[in-house]
Design a protein around this motif. Structure first.
Motif, short mmCIF file in Angstrom:
data_model
loop_
_atom_site.label_atom_id
_atom_site.label_comp_id
_atom_site.label_asym_id
_atom_site.label_seq_id
_atom_site.Cartn_x
_atom_site.Cartn_y
_atom_site.Cartn_z
N THR A 323 -1.42 36.07 27.93
CA THR A 323 -0.08 36.07 27.32
C THR A 323 0.19 37.29 26.43
N TRP A 332 1.98 37.11 30.96
CA TRP A 332 2.18 35.78 31.52
C TRP A 332 2.96 34.94 30.51
N THR A 333 3.81 34.07 31.01
CA THR A 333 4.47 33.12 30.11
C THR A 333 3.43 32.10 29.64
N PRO A 334 3.65 31.49 28.49
CA PRO A 334 2.70 30.45 28.05
C PRO A 334 2.53 29.34 29.08
N GLN A 335 3.60 28.96 29.76
CA GLN A 335 3.51 27.89 30.75
C GLN A 335 2.63 28.33 31.93
N LEU A 366 2.11 28.90 19.75
CA LEU A 366 3.21 29.86 19.95
C LEU A 366 3.68 30.44 18.63
#
Length: 377
Positions: A323, A332-335, A366
């Protein structure tokens, strides 16, 4: 009978024991003179976050409180003690403590009737507080307070000594990194995120693995040193933007053993150790690339052979690597990062409890990512 300072200081400086064990030894000595003290606990102060956090305790009666954090500014009484350096005596907790904080509720549930609180300082800065609690009302007379201030000073000295050793190790490794001009993976923000991600995960899994707050704090302090061995990796390998070939991969994987060698030089071994207990540090450095299915390196450890502290740091490191902003990869997105962690759990590589902790505490993770980001202000 007054306490013997030399005897107490000797007990607190036994390097073979953890701070928790040393506090328990001191508590036993204290009971000779003040048998009404049923609990001694120390909370540390994180000035960066203005947070008090449970650290070490010796509890004879009731259930120890652990994994608890509280904003110092939310407590007028403790804030006043921190500013003044004075002590606080509560002769009847039930009558004098009316708040509904988690700590206040816990005090009432345990049946503690009186308490004595002493602020601790290190170099003029607030270090934390020592709490003495009793099941008896009015247990802390002026004479008892006098003795407990001595005990508090000894506790503060023991903690300050241990943390000074930790700081010296951290500073030595920081200088080593700067001399080697290692920059790509060791930004200050990355190290801060790693430490705080690891602490969130450690707190979340503490009950599952039977870990205490001192262990959690050790993971927090040492997680940023996981990749210290990369200072010994040549730039042409370390800074290569593309995929490493087989020979380069072998060189890169050598950073783990180099890291252990560096830590051993800085910390020392045997009777010459600069840290009373460096096991957590060594395990993090040596095992943060081991996977539970044996596919990791350098030793191919499996299952329970991979220390919990290394499992925690591995999950934190992978999440941050995915991330974080890097010139050679997409963010990368957290998801998406959570999806990758889940895939690795399904493959038997990562500890499911550690990955579950990231899922369950994602808002906190986050918030850390936002506060300690790599982008210039």
């Amino acid at each position: 009978m007054s306490p013997n300072p030399q005897r107490l200081l000797s007990g607190l400086s036994q390097h073979a024991d953890t701070l928790t064990q040393r506090l328990q030894t001191l508590h036993q000595h204290l009971l000779d003179t003040v048998p009404a003290v049923d609990r001694i606990a120390c909370a540390l102060y994180d000035a960066q976050e203005d947070t008090l956090k449970t650290f070490i305790n010796s509890t004879r009666a009731g259930r120890a409180i652990s994994g608890y954090e509280y904003k110092l500014s939310d407590s007028q009484a403790l804030s006043a003690l921190a500013r003044s350096g004075e002590f606080r005596v509560l002769d009847d907790i039930a009558q004098m403590v009316q708040s509904n904080t988690g700590h206040a509720q816990w005090l009432r549930e345990q049946g503690y009737r009186s308490s004595f609180t002493v602020p601790l300082y290190d170099g003029g800065q607030l270090q934390g507080f020592v709490f003495f609690d009793s099941l008896q009302t009015g247990a802390f007379s002026p004479e008892v307070q006098r003795d407990l201030v001595l005990y508090s000073n000894l506790i503060g000295m023991a903690i300050a000594s241990e943390f000074a050793a930790v700081r010296s190790v951290l500073e030595a490794t920081r200088v080593a990194r700067e001399l080697a001009e290692v920059r790509d993976f060791e930004t200050g923000a990355h190290l801060e995120r790693m430490a705080r991600y690891s602490r969130v995960i450690a707190l979340a899994v503490a009950l599952h693995f039977g870990l205490n707050d001192e262990f959690v704090e050790s993971v927090y302090l040492f997680s940023s040193l996981h990749d210290i061995g990369k200072i010994g990796i040549p730039d042409k390998v370390l800074l290569k933007p593309g995929k490493l070939d087989a020979a380069e991969r072998v060189v890169m994987e050598g950073h783990v053993d180099k890291g252990v060698q560096i830590i051993d030089r800085i910390v020392g071994t045997g009777a010459h150790q600069r840290l009373p207990d460096s096991t957590v540090l060594r395990n993090i450095v040596h095992c943060h690339h081991e996977y539970l299915d044996g596919s990791g390196y350098p030793r191919g450890l499996r299952g329970d052979a991979v220390p919990v502290e290394a499992r925690i740091v591995t999950v934190a490191d992978i999440f941050d690597a995915l991330t974080a902003l890097r010139p050679y990869k997409q963010v990368w997105t957290p998801q998406a990062a959570l999806g990758e962690l889940d895939r690795m759990v399904a493959a038997g590589q990562l500890d499911p409890a550690c990955v579950r902790a990231v899922h369950e505490h994602l808002p906190e993770i986050l918030a850390i990512r936002e506060r300690y980001n790599d982008e210039p202000a």
